[in-house]
Write a protein that holds these residues in place. Structure first.
Motif, PDB file in Angstrom:
ATOM      1  N   LEU A 100       0.794  -1.225   0.000  1.00 37.70           N
ATOM      2  CA  LEU A 100       0.000   0.000   0.000  1.00 37.70           C
ATOM      3  C   LEU A 100       0.829   1.279   0.000  1.00 37.70           C
ATOM      4  CD1 LEU A 100      -2.782  -1.068   2.527  1.00 37.70           C
ATOM      5  CD2 LEU A 100      -2.813  -1.202   0.036  1.00 37.70           C
TER       6      LEU A 100
ATOM      7  N   SER B   9       3.120   2.214   5.376  1.00 39.23           N
ATOM      8  CA  SER B   9       1.722   1.802   5.527  1.00 39.23           C
ATOM      9  C   SER B   9       1.513   0.916   6.752  1.00 39.23           C
ATOM     10  CB  SER B   9       1.270   1.048   4.273  1.00 39.23           C
ATOM     11  OG  SER B   9      -0.021   0.497   4.450  1.00 39.23           O
TER      12      SER B   9
ATOM     13  N   PRO C 293      -2.269  -0.433   7.731  1.00 37.20           N
ATOM     14  CA  PRO C 293      -3.726  -0.329   7.641  1.00 37.20           C
ATOM     15  C   PRO C 293      -4.432  -0.986   8.817  1.00 37.20           C
ATOM     16  CG  PRO C 293      -2.964  -2.083   6.231  1.00 37.20           C
ATOM     17  CD  PRO C 293      -1.726  -1.409   6.785  1.00 37.20           C
TER      18      PRO C 293
ATOM     19  N   TRP D 262     -11.314  -0.335   0.225  1.00 40.59           N
ATOM     20  CA  TRP D 262     -10.876   0.892   0.880  1.00 40.59           C
ATOM     21  C   TRP D 262     -10.310   0.566   2.256  1.00 40.59           C
ATOM     22  CZ3 TRP D 262     -11.853   5.940  -1.253  1.00 40.59           C
ATOM     23  CH2 TRP D 262     -12.530   5.917  -2.473  1.00 40.59           C
TER      24      TRP D 262
ATOM     25  N   ASP E   9      -5.569   3.779   6.700  1.00 37.14           N
ATOM     26  CA  ASP E   9      -4.143   3.490   6.848  1.00 37.14           C
ATOM     27  C   ASP E   9      -3.520   4.444   7.867  1.00 37.14           C
ATOM     28  OD1 ASP E   9      -1.387   3.078   6.504  1.00 37.14           O
ATOM     29  OD2 ASP E   9      -1.655   2.530   4.396  1.00 37.14           O
TER      30      ASP E   9
ATOM     31  N   GLN F 204       0.158   5.743   7.043  1.00 36.80           N
ATOM     32  CA  GLN F 204       0.260   6.829   6.065  1.00 36.80           C
ATOM     33  C   GLN F 204      -0.645   8.007   6.397  1.00 36.80           C
ATOM     34  OE1 GLN F 204       1.065   5.655   1.809  1.00 36.80           O
ATOM     35  NE2 GLN F 204      -0.139   3.854   2.376  1.00 36.80           N
TER      36      GLN F 204
ATOM     37  N   ALA G 131      -3.790   8.164   5.942  1.00 34.71           N
ATOM     38  CA  ALA G 131      -4.467   8.348   4.665  1.00 34.71           C
ATOM     39  C   ALA G 131      -5.570   7.302   4.483  1.00 34.71           C
ATOM     40  CB  ALA G 131      -3.468   8.231   3.515  1.00 34.71           C
TER      41      ALA G 131
ATOM     42  N   VAL H 288      -6.899   4.790   1.721  1.00 31.52           N
ATOM     43  CA  VAL H 288      -6.270   4.145   0.568  1.00 31.52           C
ATOM     44  C   VAL H 288      -7.307   3.323  -0.182  1.00 31.52           C
ATOM     45  CG1 VAL H 288      -4.479   2.550  -0.190  1.00 31.52           C
ATOM     46  CG2 VAL H 288      -4.048   4.073   1.753  1.00 31.52           C
TER      47      VAL H 288
ATOM     48  N   ARG I  88      -4.383   4.271  -4.855  1.00 32.33           N
ATOM     49  CA  ARG I  88      -4.598   5.703  -4.668  1.00 32.33           C
ATOM     50  C   ARG I  88      -4.766   5.999  -3.186  1.00 32.33           C
ATOM     51  NH1 ARG I  88      -9.070   9.713  -7.587  1.00 32.33           N
ATOM     52  NH2 ARG I  88      -8.232  11.633  -6.659  1.00 32.33           N
ATOM     53  N   ALA I  89      -4.113   7.031  -2.727  1.00 35.68           N
ATOM     54  CA  ALA I  89      -4.181   7.409  -1.313  1.00 35.68           C
ATOM     55  C   ALA I  89      -4.569   8.870  -1.183  1.00 35.68           C
ATOM     56  CB  ALA I  89      -2.839   7.167  -0.630  1.00 35.68           C
ATOM     57  N   TRP I  90      -5.501   9.143  -0.276  1.00 35.84           N
ATOM     58  CA  TRP I  90      -5.891  10.504   0.071  1.00 35.84           C
ATOM     59  C   TRP I  90      -5.325  10.820   1.452  1.00 35.84           C
ATOM     60  CZ3 TRP I  90      -9.026   7.224  -2.623  1.00 35.84           C
ATOM     61  CH2 TRP I  90      -9.605   7.697  -3.807  1.00 35.84           C
ATOM     62  N   LYS I  91      -4.320  11.648   1.504  1.00 37.18           N
ATOM     63  CA  LYS I  91      -3.722  12.026   2.779  1.00 37.18           C
ATOM     64  C   LYS I  91      -4.669  12.946   3.549  1.00 37.18           C
ATOM     65  CE  LYS I  91       0.554  10.294   2.167  1.00 37.18           C
ATOM     66  NZ  LYS I  91       1.260   9.370   3.105  1.00 37.18           N
TER      67      LYS I  91
END
Length: 320
Positions: A69, A73, A75, A87, A90, A93, A95, A97, A111-114
């Motif tokens: 990931l 990471s 999760p 989904w 995480d 991170q 984030a 993911v 794809r990761a959204w911080k």
């Protein structure tokens, strides 16, 4: 594939057969939560917290695939989204993911959204989608938040009473509820993003995880008290049942399609199934002396559990 198939009998008054199948997972991955695809014999996804991977089990063959990931990471939660992707929350991170398991591994895009930088370390926990497709998540450091996958917008909210937001789920009408382990309350998320605090009758009960049944009742696993409790939003009424055994510790809760309630109990290291009509518990166990089952999930005729202490995924199969 090495798997163990057991035939267990329940300890309830009405004897019924349940088969238990165990799937070993390579050691060192630190499995945590689990989510089963809705299709019969579909994949079962799990978070590998210790190694920073999404794990994918094929129950037909026992084959396990791992998807890295990203750097750092770790999760915690894993769910399937309405878009068919997996989904993860995480914490390593900081984030959210997304992994699309339908894409071949060599071309798979992670794809990761911080989370916003000013949110700090949130200790991300679990997540759920509401009916509008918004991804809601919790962080034990004292936050909860939402991600809109359509535009990537993330909003983070400070939780009432600070630290503690843990399990989260949505009722059939789309209302999102979360549990606060440290705060000992259940939070209802309002349309404006604020939280209405709902206090269970048992003080300092340690509400850990929540799950909705088909009627919109919210079931709560109370870690400190050892209770399985139920909140009826239509009446505001609470009911509670203490899990069997000495000093029970109820960790996770899942409601199956027949509205039977499954919980993981850590003191005796067993799985419990509760029938709200008879108000009776049945007890099941795998071959593991110490399992430490975390989040539970299932599909028709199956309940899947991640045994974090035994490096196994275990499925309890029953007649729907």
């Amino acid at each position: 594939m090495r798997c163990l198939l057991l035939l267990l009998m329940t300890t309830g008054a009405a004897w019924a057969q349940v088969t238990v199948q165990e799937y070993p997972v390579p050691k060192g991955h630190g499995i945590h939560d689990v989510w089963a695809d809705a299709a019969p014999d579909g994949p079962v996804w799990f978070s590998a917290q210790g190694s920073g991977h999404l794990g994918i089990l094929d129950p037909k063959t026992g084959k396990v695939e791992f998807v890295a990931l990203g750097s750092g990471s770790s999760p915690h939660g894993v769910i399937a989204g309405p878009d068919g992707a997996v989904w993860l929350t995480d914490g390593g991170q900081n984030a959210i993911v997304r992994v699309d398991p339908r894409i071949e591994p060599k071309t798979r895009v992670i794809r990761a959204w911080k989370l916003p930088a000013d949110s700090g370390y949130t200790n991300l926990n679990t997540a759920i989608f509401d009916r509008a497709g918004i991804h809601w998540f919790t962080g034990q450091s004292g936050i909860y938040g939402r991600l809109d996958p359509r535009n990537g917008e993330i909003k983070v909210f400070d939780a009432p009473k600070g630290r503690g937001p843990y399990g989260i789920h949505a009722t059939p009408d789309g209302t999102v509820y979360y549990a606060s382990l440290a705060g000992s309350y259940v939070g209802k998320i309002n349309p404006d993003g604020s939280t209405t605090v709902i206090e269970p009758p048992t003080r300092r009960q340690g509400a850990r995880r929540v799950w909705s049944d088909s009627k919109g009742n919210v079931w709560v696993a109370e870690w400190n008290s050892g209770n399985l409790s139920r909140y009826d939003p239509s009446t505001g009424r609470w009911s509670a049942w203490r899990a069997p055994g000495d000093e029970p510790r109820v960790y996770a809760v899942y409601v199956d399609p027949a509205d039977k309630v499954w919980v993981s109990e850590w003191s005796a290291q067993v799985m419990l199934r509760f029938d709200p009509q008879t108000e009776k518990f049945e007890t099941f166990r795998s071959s593991s002396r110490t399992a430490n089952v975390r989040q539970i999930h299932g599909r028709r005729g199956e309940v899947w559990t991640p045994e974090s202490a035994a490096d196994k995924l275990v499925v309890y199969r029953y007649k729907p």
